[in-house]
Write a protein that holds these residues in place. Structure first.
Motif, PDB file in Angstrom:
ATOM      1  N   CYS A 141     -27.655 -20.408 -41.543  1.00 26.05           N
ATOM      2  CA  CYS A 141     -27.850 -19.894 -40.197  1.00 26.05           C
ATOM      3  C   CYS A 141     -28.584 -20.920 -39.339  1.00 26.05           C
ATOM      4  O   CYS A 141     -29.096 -21.917 -39.845  1.00 26.05           O
ATOM      5  CB  CYS A 141     -28.632 -18.585 -40.221  1.00 26.05           C
ATOM      6  SG  CYS A 141     -30.405 -18.764 -40.442  1.00 26.05           S
ATOM      7  N   ILE A 142     -28.615 -20.628 -38.062  1.00 26.44           N
ATOM      8  CA  ILE A 142     -29.439 -21.376 -37.117  1.00 26.44           C
ATOM      9  C   ILE A 142     -30.493 -20.406 -36.610  1.00 26.44           C
ATOM     10  O   ILE A 142     -30.189 -19.266 -36.284  1.00 26.44           O
ATOM     11  CB  ILE A 142     -28.604 -21.916 -35.938  1.00 26.44           C
ATOM     12  CG1 ILE A 142     -27.728 -23.062 -36.397  1.00 26.44           C
ATOM     13  CG2 ILE A 142     -29.506 -22.349 -34.788  1.00 26.44           C
ATOM     14  CD1 ILE A 142     -26.891 -23.678 -35.305  1.00 26.44           C
ATOM     15  N   ASN A 148     -21.361 -23.284 -30.415  1.00 25.75           N
ATOM     16  CA  ASN A 148     -20.231 -24.163 -30.728  1.00 25.75           C
ATOM     17  C   ASN A 148     -20.502 -24.974 -31.995  1.00 25.75           C
ATOM     18  O   ASN A 148     -19.640 -25.079 -32.867  1.00 25.75           O
ATOM     19  CB  ASN A 148     -19.949 -25.119 -29.564  1.00 25.75           C
ATOM     20  CG  ASN A 148     -19.232 -24.464 -28.421  1.00 25.75           C
ATOM     21  OD1 ASN A 148     -18.506 -23.482 -28.595  1.00 25.75           O
ATOM     22  ND2 ASN A 148     -19.430 -24.984 -27.228  1.00 25.75           N
ATOM     23  N   GLU A 149     -21.683 -25.549 -32.085  1.00 23.16           N
ATOM     24  CA  GLU A 149     -22.033 -26.347 -33.262  1.00 23.16           C
ATOM     25  C   GLU A 149     -22.121 -25.480 -34.511  1.00 23.16           C
ATOM     26  O   GLU A 149     -21.680 -25.879 -35.590  1.00 23.16           O
ATOM     27  CB  GLU A 149     -23.353 -27.097 -33.039  1.00 23.16           C
ATOM     28  CG  GLU A 149     -23.234 -28.262 -32.084  1.00 23.16           C
ATOM     29  CD  GLU A 149     -22.241 -29.324 -32.545  1.00 23.16           C
ATOM     30  OE1 GLU A 149     -22.282 -29.719 -33.730  1.00 23.16           O
ATOM     31  OE2 GLU A 149     -21.424 -29.759 -31.721  1.00 23.16           O
ATOM     32  N   ALA A 150     -22.688 -24.299 -34.377  1.00 28.09           N
ATOM     33  CA  ALA A 150     -22.787 -23.392 -35.523  1.00 28.09           C
ATOM     34  C   ALA A 150     -21.403 -23.041 -36.049  1.00 28.09           C
ATOM     35  O   ALA A 150     -21.180 -22.996 -37.260  1.00 28.09           O
ATOM     36  CB  ALA A 150     -23.549 -22.128 -35.118  1.00 28.09           C
ATOM     37  N   TYR A 157     -24.852 -16.765 -39.338  1.00 25.70           N
ATOM     38  CA  TYR A 157     -25.920 -16.037 -38.664  1.00 25.70           C
ATOM     39  C   TYR A 157     -26.572 -16.892 -37.588  1.00 25.70           C
ATOM     40  O   TYR A 157     -26.691 -18.096 -37.738  1.00 25.70           O
ATOM     41  CB  TYR A 157     -27.026 -15.642 -39.654  1.00 25.70           C
ATOM     42  CG  TYR A 157     -26.545 -14.777 -40.777  1.00 25.70           C
ATOM     43  CD1 TYR A 157     -26.489 -13.394 -40.635  1.00 25.70           C
ATOM     44  CD2 TYR A 157     -26.151 -15.329 -41.994  1.00 25.70           C
ATOM     45  CE1 TYR A 157     -26.047 -12.589 -41.668  1.00 25.70           C
ATOM     46  CE2 TYR A 157     -25.711 -14.531 -43.033  1.00 25.70           C
ATOM     47  CZ  TYR A 157     -25.658 -13.164 -42.868  1.00 25.70           C
ATOM     48  OH  TYR A 157     -25.221 -12.372 -43.885  1.00 25.70           O
ATOM     49  N   ILE A 158     -27.008 -16.220 -36.545  1.00 28.80           N
ATOM     50  CA  ILE A 158     -27.857 -16.826 -35.525  1.00 28.80           C
ATOM     51  C   ILE A 158     -29.090 -15.933 -35.436  1.00 28.80           C
ATOM     52  O   ILE A 158     -28.982 -14.742 -35.176  1.00 28.80           O
ATOM     53  CB  ILE A 158     -27.171 -16.877 -34.141  1.00 28.80           C
ATOM     54  CG1 ILE A 158     -25.886 -17.689 -34.170  1.00 28.80           C
ATOM     55  CG2 ILE A 158     -28.145 -17.379 -33.081  1.00 28.80           C
ATOM     56  CD1 ILE A 158     -26.056 -19.183 -34.140  1.00 28.80           C
ATOM     57  N   LEU A 159     -30.248 -16.497 -35.683  1.00 30.47           N
ATOM     58  CA  LEU A 159     -31.493 -15.754 -35.558  1.00 30.47           C
ATOM     59  C   LEU A 159     -32.244 -16.274 -34.341  1.00 30.47           C
ATOM     60  O   LEU A 159     -32.210 -17.470 -34.053  1.00 30.47           O
ATOM     61  CB  LEU A 159     -32.353 -15.939 -36.811  1.00 30.47           C
ATOM     62  CG  LEU A 159     -31.689 -15.598 -38.142  1.00 30.47           C
ATOM     63  CD1 LEU A 159     -32.633 -15.922 -39.293  1.00 30.47           C
ATOM     64  CD2 LEU A 159     -31.274 -14.145 -38.179  1.00 30.47           C
ATOM     65  N   ASN A 195     -22.463 -13.919 -27.083  1.00 26.77           N
ATOM     66  CA  ASN A 195     -21.971 -15.093 -27.806  1.00 26.77           C
ATOM     67  C   ASN A 195     -21.771 -14.805 -29.288  1.00 26.77           C
ATOM     68  O   ASN A 195     -20.858 -15.352 -29.907  1.00 26.77           O
ATOM     69  CB  ASN A 195     -22.912 -16.275 -27.590  1.00 26.77           C
ATOM     70  CG  ASN A 195     -22.666 -16.938 -26.263  1.00 26.77           C
ATOM     71  OD1 ASN A 195     -21.706 -17.684 -26.106  1.00 26.77           O
ATOM     72  ND2 ASN A 195     -23.505 -16.637 -25.282  1.00 26.77           N
ATOM     73  N   SER A 196     -22.595 -13.963 -29.864  1.00 31.14           N
ATOM     74  CA  SER A 196     -22.426 -13.597 -31.275  1.00 31.14           C
ATOM     75  C   SER A 196     -21.092 -12.899 -31.501  1.00 31.14           C
ATOM     76  O   SER A 196     -20.401 -13.168 -32.482  1.00 31.14           O
ATOM     77  CB  SER A 196     -23.567 -12.684 -31.726  1.00 31.14           C
ATOM     78  OG  SER A 196     -24.772 -13.386 -31.719  1.00 31.14           O
TER      79      SER A 196
END
Length: 105
Positions: A10-11, A30-32, A39-41, A95-96
């Motif tokens: 995740c990031i 985009n990078e993720a 996951y994005i936290l 965005n998620s």
């Protein structure tokens, strides 16, 4: 390799810096996506005790153009206004969904 073996990465955008991070959200997602992250936290910036004075001093030194915005946003509190938090929640959630990321582990 990790993703292929069932280990998800995740990031973490912690802290989410007001008036700085918003313009970077799209490129972060985009990078993720390019790296198969799941996951994005994120968590808004909290400025407790002397942290507020120290952080505002740095904002004044490096980003004086947004100092007044920070002063207004944090007013007499250590966390940003509820309206701002809702705005960021909406931005991250939008965005998620677009990139099919989870925002909770």
């Amino acid at each position: 390799k990790l993703y292929k073996n069932g280990i998800y990465s995740c990031i973490a955008i912690i802290p989410f810096l007001p008036f700085i991070a918003e313009s970077e959200v799209q490129s972060i997602f985009n990078e993720a996506k390019k790296h198969d992250l799941k996951y994005i936290l994120y968590k808004h910036l909290e400025l407790k005790g002397d942290q507020k004075l120290i952080f505002f001093k740095q904002i004044k030194k490096f980003h004086i153009d947004i100092l007044k915005k920070y002063e207004d946003l944090y007013n007499d509190c250590y966390y940003p206004s509820k309206e701002y938090i809702k705005k960021i929640d909406s931005l991250i959630n939008k965005n998620s969904k677009k990139y099919n990321f989870k925002i909770k582990i």
